[in-house]
Write a protein that holds these residues in place. Structure first.
Motif, PDB file in Angstrom:
ATOM      1  N   MET A 141       3.973  -9.682 -13.137  1.00  0.00           N
ATOM      2  CA  MET A 141       2.935 -10.251 -13.987  1.00  0.00           C
ATOM      3  C   MET A 141       1.573  -9.711 -13.547  1.00  0.00           C
ATOM      4  O   MET A 141       1.339  -9.450 -12.367  1.00  0.00           O
ATOM      5  CB  MET A 141       2.951 -11.775 -13.895  1.00  0.00           C
ATOM      6  N   LYS A 142       0.661  -9.563 -14.499  1.00  0.00           N
ATOM      7  CA  LYS A 142      -0.650  -8.993 -14.194  1.00  0.00           C
ATOM      8  C   LYS A 142      -1.390  -9.780 -13.120  1.00  0.00           C
ATOM      9  O   LYS A 142      -2.075  -9.193 -12.275  1.00  0.00           O
ATOM     10  CB  LYS A 142      -1.493  -8.931 -15.475  1.00  0.00           C
ATOM     11  N   ASP A 143      -1.241 -11.111 -13.103  1.00  0.00           N
ATOM     12  CA  ASP A 143      -1.969 -11.896 -12.114  1.00  0.00           C
ATOM     13  C   ASP A 143      -1.407 -11.731 -10.697  1.00  0.00           C
ATOM     14  O   ASP A 143      -1.967 -12.264  -9.742  1.00  0.00           O
ATOM     15  CB  ASP A 143      -2.026 -13.383 -12.503  1.00  0.00           C
ATOM     16  N   ARG A 144      -0.309 -10.995 -10.550  1.00  0.00           N
ATOM     17  CA  ARG A 144       0.259 -10.707  -9.229  1.00  0.00           C
ATOM     18  C   ARG A 144       0.055  -9.248  -8.828  1.00  0.00           C
ATOM     19  O   ARG A 144       0.627  -8.793  -7.838  1.00  0.00           O
ATOM     20  CB  ARG A 144       1.747 -11.071  -9.218  1.00  0.00           C
ATOM     21  N   ARG A 145      -0.767  -8.551  -9.589  1.00  0.00           N
ATOM     22  CA  ARG A 145      -0.975  -7.130  -9.338  1.00  0.00           C
ATOM     23  C   ARG A 145      -1.383  -6.842  -7.887  1.00  0.00           C
ATOM     24  O   ARG A 145      -0.797  -5.978  -7.229  1.00  0.00           O
ATOM     25  CB  ARG A 145      -2.056  -6.596 -10.287  1.00  0.00           C
ATOM     26  N   PHE A 146      -2.378  -7.527  -7.400  1.00  0.00           N
ATOM     27  CA  PHE A 146      -2.926  -7.190  -6.089  1.00  0.00           C
ATOM     28  C   PHE A 146      -1.984  -7.589  -4.954  1.00  0.00           C
ATOM     29  O   PHE A 146      -2.076  -7.052  -3.859  1.00  0.00           O
ATOM     30  CB  PHE A 146      -4.304  -7.823  -5.922  1.00  0.00           C
ATOM     31  N   LYS A 147      -1.065  -8.482  -5.230  1.00  0.00           N
ATOM     32  CA  LYS A 147      -0.082  -8.870  -4.219  1.00  0.00           C
ATOM     33  C   LYS A 147       0.996  -7.793  -4.053  1.00  0.00           C
ATOM     34  O   LYS A 147       1.446  -7.516  -2.941  1.00  0.00           O
ATOM     35  CB  LYS A 147       0.566 -10.198  -4.595  1.00  0.00           C
ATOM     36  N   TYR A 148       1.405  -7.163  -5.166  1.00  0.00           N
ATOM     37  CA  TYR A 148       2.565  -6.274  -5.133  1.00  0.00           C
ATOM     38  C   TYR A 148       2.268  -4.804  -5.396  1.00  0.00           C
ATOM     39  O   TYR A 148       3.162  -3.964  -5.282  1.00  0.00           O
ATOM     40  CB  TYR A 148       3.605  -6.766  -6.146  1.00  0.00           C
ATOM     41  N   GLU A 149       1.034  -4.471  -5.729  1.00  0.00           N
ATOM     42  CA  GLU A 149       0.716  -3.081  -6.051  1.00  0.00           C
ATOM     43  C   GLU A 149       1.065  -2.129  -4.910  1.00  0.00           C
ATOM     44  O   GLU A 149       1.703  -1.086  -5.120  1.00  0.00           O
ATOM     45  CB  GLU A 149      -0.764  -2.950  -6.412  1.00  0.00           C
ATOM     46  N   ASN A 150       0.687  -2.478  -3.681  1.00  0.00           N
ATOM     47  CA  ASN A 150       0.991  -1.616  -2.534  1.00  0.00           C
ATOM     48  C   ASN A 150       2.493  -1.497  -2.306  1.00  0.00           C
ATOM     49  O   ASN A 150       2.997  -0.438  -1.914  1.00  0.00           O
ATOM     50  CB  ASN A 150       0.328  -2.148  -1.265  1.00  0.00           C
ATOM     51  N   THR A 151       3.207  -2.586  -2.536  1.00  0.00           N
ATOM     52  CA  THR A 151       4.660  -2.575  -2.394  1.00  0.00           C
ATOM     53  C   THR A 151       5.289  -1.606  -3.375  1.00  0.00           C
ATOM     54  O   THR A 151       6.174  -0.813  -3.022  1.00  0.00           O
ATOM     55  CB  THR A 151       5.232  -3.989  -2.611  1.00  0.00           C
ATOM     56  N   PHE A 152       4.832  -1.640  -4.626  1.00  0.00           N
ATOM     57  CA  PHE A 152       5.363  -0.735  -5.640  1.00  0.00           C
ATOM     58  C   PHE A 152       5.065   0.724  -5.290  1.00  0.00           C
ATOM     59  O   PHE A 152       5.908   1.612  -5.487  1.00  0.00           O
ATOM     60  CB  PHE A 152       4.789  -1.083  -7.014  1.00  0.00           C
ATOM     61  N   GLU A 153       3.872   0.978  -4.787  1.00  0.00           N
ATOM     62  CA  GLU A 153       3.519   2.339  -4.383  1.00  0.00           C
ATOM     63  C   GLU A 153       4.402   2.812  -3.230  1.00  0.00           C
ATOM     64  O   GLU A 153       4.815   3.978  -3.186  1.00  0.00           O
ATOM     65  CB  GLU A 153       2.048   2.395  -3.981  1.00  0.00           C
ATOM     66  N   TYR A 154       4.705   1.903  -2.312  1.00  0.00           N
ATOM     67  CA  TYR A 154       5.581   2.244  -1.178  1.00  0.00           C
ATOM     68  C   TYR A 154       6.977   2.607  -1.685  1.00  0.00           C
ATOM     69  O   TYR A 154       7.588   3.580  -1.225  1.00  0.00           O
ATOM     70  CB  TYR A 154       5.658   1.054  -0.213  1.00  0.00           C
ATOM     71  N   ILE A 155       7.494   1.822  -2.627  1.00  0.00           N
ATOM     72  CA  ILE A 155       8.819   2.108  -3.198  1.00  0.00           C
ATOM     73  C   ILE A 155       8.841   3.525  -3.780  1.00  0.00           C
ATOM     74  O   ILE A 155       9.738   4.317  -3.489  1.00  0.00           O
ATOM     75  CB  ILE A 155       9.166   1.073  -4.289  1.00  0.00           C
ATOM     76  N   ASN A 156       7.848   3.827  -4.606  1.00  0.00           N
ATOM     77  CA  ASN A 156       7.817   5.148  -5.243  1.00  0.00           C
ATOM     78  C   ASN A 156       7.710   6.266  -4.215  1.00  0.00           C
ATOM     79  O   ASN A 156       8.374   7.302  -4.337  1.00  0.00           O
ATOM     80  CB  ASN A 156       6.652   5.223  -6.220  1.00  0.00           C
ATOM     81  N   ALA A 157       6.872   6.072  -3.208  1.00  0.00           N
ATOM     82  CA  ALA A 157       6.648   7.109  -2.198  1.00  0.00           C
ATOM     83  C   ALA A 157       7.889   7.350  -1.341  1.00  0.00           C
ATOM     84  O   ALA A 157       8.030   8.408  -0.717  1.00  0.00           O
ATOM     85  CB  ALA A 157       5.467   6.732  -1.305  1.00  0.00           C
ATOM     86  N   SER A 158       8.784   6.372  -1.300  1.00  0.00           N
ATOM     87  CA  SER A 158       9.986   6.500  -0.474  1.00  0.00           C
ATOM     88  C   SER A 158      11.101   7.273  -1.177  1.00  0.00           C
ATOM     89  O   SER A 158      12.096   7.640  -0.557  1.00  0.00           O
ATOM     90  CB  SER A 158      10.516   5.108  -0.109  1.00  0.00           C
ATOM     91  N   PHE A 159      10.955   7.514  -2.464  1.00  0.00           N
ATOM     92  CA  PHE A 159      12.029   8.144  -3.244  1.00  0.00           C
ATOM     93  C   PHE A 159      12.297   9.545  -2.743  1.00  0.00           C
ATOM     94  O   PHE A 159      11.390  10.331  -2.519  1.00  0.00           O
ATOM     95  CB  PHE A 159      11.641   8.187  -4.724  1.00  0.00           C
ATOM     96  N   ASN A 160      13.582   9.868  -2.583  1.00  0.00           N
ATOM     97  CA  ASN A 160      13.956  11.214  -2.176  1.00  0.00           C
ATOM     98  C   ASN A 160      15.325  11.566  -2.733  1.00  0.00           C
ATOM     99  O   ASN A 160      16.231  10.730  -2.728  1.00  0.00           O
ATOM    100  CB  ASN A 160      13.989  11.347  -0.639  1.00  0.00           C
ATOM    101  N   GLU A 161      15.442  12.777  -3.241  1.00  0.00           N
ATOM    102  CA  GLU A 161      16.717  13.230  -3.753  1.00  0.00           C
ATOM    103  C   GLU A 161      17.598  13.646  -2.587  1.00  0.00           C
ATOM    104  O   GLU A 161      17.142  14.228  -1.609  1.00  0.00           O
ATOM    105  CB  GLU A 161      16.495  14.404  -4.716  1.00  0.00           C
ATOM    106  N   LEU A 162      18.880  13.347  -2.676  1.00  0.00           N
ATOM    107  CA  LEU A 162      19.822  13.668  -1.600  1.00  0.00           C
ATOM    108  C   LEU A 162      20.467  15.051  -1.812  1.00  0.00           C
ATOM    109  O   LEU A 162      20.497  15.549  -2.923  1.00  0.00           O
ATOM    110  CB  LEU A 162      20.915  12.595  -1.548  1.00  0.00           C
TER     111      LEU A 162
END
Length: 202
Positions: A181-202
């Motif tokens: 939800m938009k009102d939770r943006r600042f709580k989870y934005e960094n978490t979402f960025e971390y998820i994306n940055a961790s992606f790696n093809e095997l």
């Protein structure tokens, strides 16, 4: 046309699913409190998930596998109490290129990842009201061509926030889509960025 319809169906299904969480809103607030401070993104708070020897990605330990999120996704994790959702959808890269060339929607002057970004943005703009998209300027994730953006918009009268990444692998193109939800943006934005940055093809 079938492929274009499929893309629209993927986005609409993901977004409409999210609309059910307004029914849980009051219970969620009571359960988790109103703090909107950013979460810790310590590696110890994440688990690495591998999918079919195709890719791996780090997911918060509080998110659980939720196979009902989307039929087209190979990874589906969520926490309905925290209102956090992550899916990964992959497309065969050559099929994507051939399909959109057939309908005259593929720009030969752009890379596959730039074409994918452009087409997906168009799809989002068709199904999300009052949409606002902000690009990161990111060009790679773990040495793979990639793009990422933040997005806000309204679906079924509810305000959502997304962090979406696209990654071009050797044979596939991946969409990593995180939302809350938009009102939770600042709580989870960094978490979402971390998820994306961790992606790696095997």
């Amino acid at each position: 046309m079938k492929r274009i319809v499929k893309y629209s169906f993927v986005l609409i299904t993901l977004l409409v699913f999210s609309s059910c969480i307004d029914k849980l809103k009051q219970a969620v607030d009571n359960f988790s409190g109103s703090s909107n401070q950013p979460e810790s993104i310590s590696a110890s708070n994440f688990s690495t998930i591998s999918i079919d020897n195709l890719y791996k990605v780090s997911i918060p330990k509080y998110m659980k596998n939720m196979p009902s999120l989307h039929d087209e996704a190979s990874l589906e994790y969520a926490n309905i109490f925290k209102e956090t959702y992550t899916v990964v959808i992959e497309e065969d890269k050559q099929s994507f290129i051939d399909g959109f060339k057939e309908f005259g929607e593929y720009d030969e002057n752009l890379s596959p990842i730039e074409n994918y970004l452009h087409i997906q943005k168009q799809m989002f703009q068709e199904v999300i009201e009052d949409i606002k998209i902000q690009d990161y300027g990111l060009t790679h994730i773990n040495n793979l061509p990639a793009r990422q953006f933040k997005m806000e918009g309204i679906v079924d009268g509810l305000d959502f926030f997304y962090v979406v990444a696209f990654v071009e692998g050797e044979e596939h193109i991946y969409m990593i889509m995180n939302w809350t939800m938009k009102d939770r943006r600042f709580k989870y934005e960094n978490t979402f960025e971390y998820i994306n940055a961790s992606f790696n093809e095997l």
